[in-house]
Write a protein that holds these residues in place. Structure first.
Motif, PDB file in Angstrom:
ATOM      1  N   ASP A 141       3.799  -0.138   2.207  1.00 32.80           N
ATOM      2  CA  ASP A 141       4.750   0.049   1.110  1.00 32.80           C
ATOM      3  C   ASP A 141       4.478  -0.920  -0.038  1.00 32.80           C
ATOM      4  OD1 ASP A 141       6.100   2.058   2.472  1.00 32.80           O
ATOM      5  OD2 ASP A 141       7.503   0.681   3.410  1.00 32.80           O
ATOM      6  N   VAL A 142       4.253  -2.188   0.311  1.00 29.83           N
ATOM      7  CA  VAL A 142       4.109  -3.218  -0.724  1.00 29.83           C
ATOM      8  C   VAL A 142       2.821  -4.016  -0.517  1.00 29.83           C
ATOM      9  CG1 VAL A 142       5.142  -5.302  -1.749  1.00 29.83           C
ATOM     10  CG2 VAL A 142       6.618  -3.445  -0.953  1.00 29.83           C
ATOM     11  N   LEU A 143       2.018  -4.091  -1.576  1.00 27.68           N
ATOM     12  CA  LEU A 143       0.835  -4.951  -1.594  1.00 27.68           C
ATOM     13  C   LEU A 143       1.028  -5.969  -2.710  1.00 27.68           C
ATOM     14  CD1 LEU A 143      -2.077  -5.750  -0.824  1.00 27.68           C
ATOM     15  CD2 LEU A 143      -2.881  -4.003  -2.444  1.00 27.68           C
ATOM     16  N   ASP A 144       1.138  -7.244  -2.341  1.00 30.98           N
ATOM     17  CA  ASP A 144       1.324  -8.316  -3.330  1.00 30.98           C
ATOM     18  C   ASP A 144       0.069  -9.184  -3.381  1.00 30.98           C
ATOM     19  OD1 ASP A 144       2.057 -10.389  -4.966  1.00 30.98           O
ATOM     20  OD2 ASP A 144       3.872 -10.931  -3.871  1.00 30.98           O
ATOM     21  N   VAL A 145      -0.690  -9.046  -4.470  1.00 28.14           N
ATOM     22  CA  VAL A 145      -1.878  -9.880  -4.680  1.00 28.14           C
ATOM     23  C   VAL A 145      -1.737 -10.622  -6.016  1.00 28.14           C
ATOM     24  CG1 VAL A 145      -3.563  -8.695  -3.214  1.00 28.14           C
ATOM     25  CG2 VAL A 145      -3.072  -7.790  -5.476  1.00 28.14           C
ATOM     26  N   SER A 146      -0.495 -10.970  -6.365  1.00 25.50           N
ATOM     27  CA  SER A 146      -0.254 -11.716  -7.594  1.00 25.50           C
ATOM     28  C   SER A 146      -0.818 -13.132  -7.477  1.00 25.50           C
ATOM     29  CB  SER A 146       1.255 -11.772  -7.888  1.00 25.50           C
ATOM     30  OG  SER A 146       1.952 -12.387  -6.811  1.00 25.50           O
ATOM     31  N   GLU A 198       4.418   0.000  -4.023  1.00 26.20           N
ATOM     32  CA  GLU A 198       4.416  -1.053  -5.045  1.00 26.20           C
ATOM     33  C   GLU A 198       3.166  -1.913  -4.913  1.00 26.20           C
ATOM     34  OE1 GLU A 198       6.860  -5.109  -6.335  1.00 26.20           O
ATOM     35  OE2 GLU A 198       7.962  -3.458  -5.423  1.00 26.20           O
ATOM     36  N   ILE A 199       2.479  -2.142  -6.039  1.00 25.75           N
ATOM     37  CA  ILE A 199       1.343  -3.068  -6.090  1.00 25.75           C
ATOM     38  C   ILE A 199       1.652  -4.131  -7.134  1.00 25.75           C
ATOM     39  CG2 ILE A 199      -1.129  -3.353  -6.465  1.00 25.75           C
ATOM     40  CD1 ILE A 199      -1.524  -0.423  -5.750  1.00 25.75           C
ATOM     41  N   ASN A 200       1.660  -5.386  -6.698  1.00 24.68           N
ATOM     42  CA  ASN A 200       1.950  -6.498  -7.601  1.00 24.68           C
ATOM     43  C   ASN A 200       0.655  -7.244  -7.904  1.00 24.68           C
ATOM     44  OD1 ASN A 200       2.787  -8.792  -8.951  1.00 24.68           O
ATOM     45  ND2 ASN A 200       4.510  -9.210  -7.599  1.00 24.68           N
ATOM     46  N   LEU A 201       0.220  -7.147  -9.173  1.00 25.12           N
ATOM     47  CA  LEU A 201      -1.009  -7.806  -9.636  1.00 25.12           C
ATOM     48  C   LEU A 201      -0.704  -8.810 -10.749  1.00 25.12           C
ATOM     49  CD1 LEU A 201      -2.926  -4.500  -9.521  1.00 25.12           C
ATOM     50  CD2 LEU A 201      -3.952  -6.551  -8.566  1.00 25.12           C
ATOM     51  N   ASN A 202       0.550  -9.251 -10.840  1.00 25.27           N
ATOM     52  CA  ASN A 202       0.925 -10.216 -11.873  1.00 25.27           C
ATOM     53  C   ASN A 202       0.075 -11.479 -11.781  1.00 25.27           C
ATOM     54  OD1 ASN A 202       2.966  -8.504 -12.651  1.00 25.27           O
ATOM     55  ND2 ASN A 202       4.627  -9.677 -11.751  1.00 25.27           N
ATOM     56  N   VAL A 210       5.626   1.604  -8.408  1.00 28.07           N
ATOM     57  CA  VAL A 210       5.769   0.345  -9.160  1.00 28.07           C
ATOM     58  C   VAL A 210       4.408  -0.338  -9.269  1.00 28.07           C
ATOM     59  CG1 VAL A 210       6.888  -1.918  -9.222  1.00 28.07           C
ATOM     60  CG2 VAL A 210       8.140   0.053  -8.324  1.00 28.07           C
ATOM     61  N   LEU A 211       3.975  -0.552 -10.512  1.00 35.20           N
ATOM     62  CA  LEU A 211       2.702  -1.238 -10.756  1.00 35.20           C
ATOM     63  C   LEU A 211       2.970  -2.435 -11.671  1.00 35.20           C
ATOM     64  CD1 LEU A 211      -0.376  -1.380 -10.446  1.00 35.20           C
ATOM     65  CD2 LEU A 211      -0.571   0.208 -12.381  1.00 35.20           C
ATOM     66  N   ARG A 212       2.800  -3.624 -11.113  1.00 34.80           N
ATOM     67  CA  ARG A 212       3.083  -4.852 -11.874  1.00 34.80           C
ATOM     68  C   ARG A 212       1.762  -5.481 -12.324  1.00 34.80           C
ATOM     69  NH1 ARG A 212       8.487  -5.666 -11.036  1.00 34.80           N
ATOM     70  NH2 ARG A 212       9.351  -4.857  -9.085  1.00 34.80           N
ATOM     71  N   LEU A 213       1.612  -5.602 -13.645  1.00 34.65           N
ATOM     72  CA  LEU A 213       0.388  -6.156 -14.229  1.00 34.65           C
ATOM     73  C   LEU A 213       0.721  -7.216 -15.286  1.00 34.65           C
ATOM     74  CD1 LEU A 213      -1.580  -2.801 -14.574  1.00 34.65           C
ATOM     75  CD2 LEU A 213      -2.436  -4.799 -13.337  1.00 34.65           C
ATOM     76  N   GLU A 214       1.803  -7.939 -15.087  1.00 33.84           N
ATOM     77  CA  GLU A 214       2.219  -8.953 -16.071  1.00 33.84           C
ATOM     78  C   GLU A 214       1.249 -10.137 -16.091  1.00 33.84           C
ATOM     79  OE1 GLU A 214       6.295 -10.071 -15.382  1.00 33.84           O
ATOM     80  OE2 GLU A 214       6.929  -7.985 -15.148  1.00 33.84           O
TER      81      GLU A 214
END
Length: 238
Positions: free
Chosen positions: A133-138, A156-160, A179-183
């Motif tokens: 469900d969630v991959l966090d590689v920020s 959801e993929i977090n690449l912040n 959800v795609l986080r690229l901040e």
């Protein structure tokens, strides 16, 4: 930490299935835990000084959650792949530069957190994780979101806070991605594939802190289509 304290923790864990020992300066994964391979469902050894996981980690066949945040891990043993019931793997704040292929064998995995490591590219071989469900590689050093991202099943993929300057249009083919986080990356407006707006399932695209003002997105083809998904999702959770 004294043996008696560890013994007390082990006795409690035998009853609860939970072993939590954080912030104790442990230099290694406690060998004594081998006695509990049949009992443990949850292990949390965050904020210690562990540099490696032992091969016997593969014996914890009932483990559902493994959290080893803020340690000194530089690699992971292949035996990790034997944890077929593992749903949460959290290794934030370590020194990992890559992931072994065995992580792709963790078929029950739902959350994979690798924030604050030293990854230079998006880990490969995760497309086999059908329940992810969630991959966090920020907070890593990732420079591109490659075509292989299309294989991922994540919602959801977090690449912040990486160094991303390239996003493959293939990201729009992620069937479950919402959800795609690229901040706080290195993206130009022209680096954003139009297909994410027009042809994807993404209903939250976070792009603050890049090399353009977010309001410039409004002029892109497909922005209205993206906003329809964004608004519909907001209403659902309102």
């Amino acid at each position: 930490m004294g043996n008696s304290a560890l013994k007390a923790h082990l006795e409690t864990s035998q009853k609860t299935g939970v072993f939590q020992l954080t912030g104790k300066g442990l230099p290694e994964f406690p060998e004594e835990l081998q006695r509990l391979t049949g009992n443990l469902r949850t292990v949390d050894l965050s904020n210690n000084k562990i540099e490696a996981l032992p091969p016997f980690i593969g014996h914890f066949l009932h483990l559902k959650s493994l959290t080893i945040n803020a340690n000194k891990l530089t690699s992971l043993p292949s035996e990790l792949g034997k944890l077929k019931k593992l749903e949460t793997l959290s290794l934030n704040g370590n020194q990992l530069q890559s992931l072994p292929a065995c992580v792709g064998q963790l078929k029950a995995l739902r959350t994979l957190s690798l924030s604050g490591n030293q990854l230079r590219e998006l880990p490969g071989g995760l497309g086999t994780l059908r329940h992810l469900d969630v991959l966090d590689v920020s907070k890593n050093r990732i420079q591109a979101l490659p075509a292989e991202v299309a294989e991922l099943q994540a919602i959801e993929i977090n690449l912040n806070q990486n160094q991303i300057s390239m996003v493959s249009p293939e990201v729009s083919r992620c069937q479950r991605l919402k959800v795609l986080r690229l901040e706080e990356n290195c993206l130009e407006l022209t680096s954003i594939p139009i297909s994410i707006l027009t042809d994807s399932q993404v209903s939250l695209l976070s792009l603050e802190g890049n090399l353009f003002e977010v309001k410039m997105m409004r002029d892109l083809e497909g922005y209205d289509k993206y906003m329809e998904r964004f608004t519909a999702t907001k209403k659902k959770f309102a």
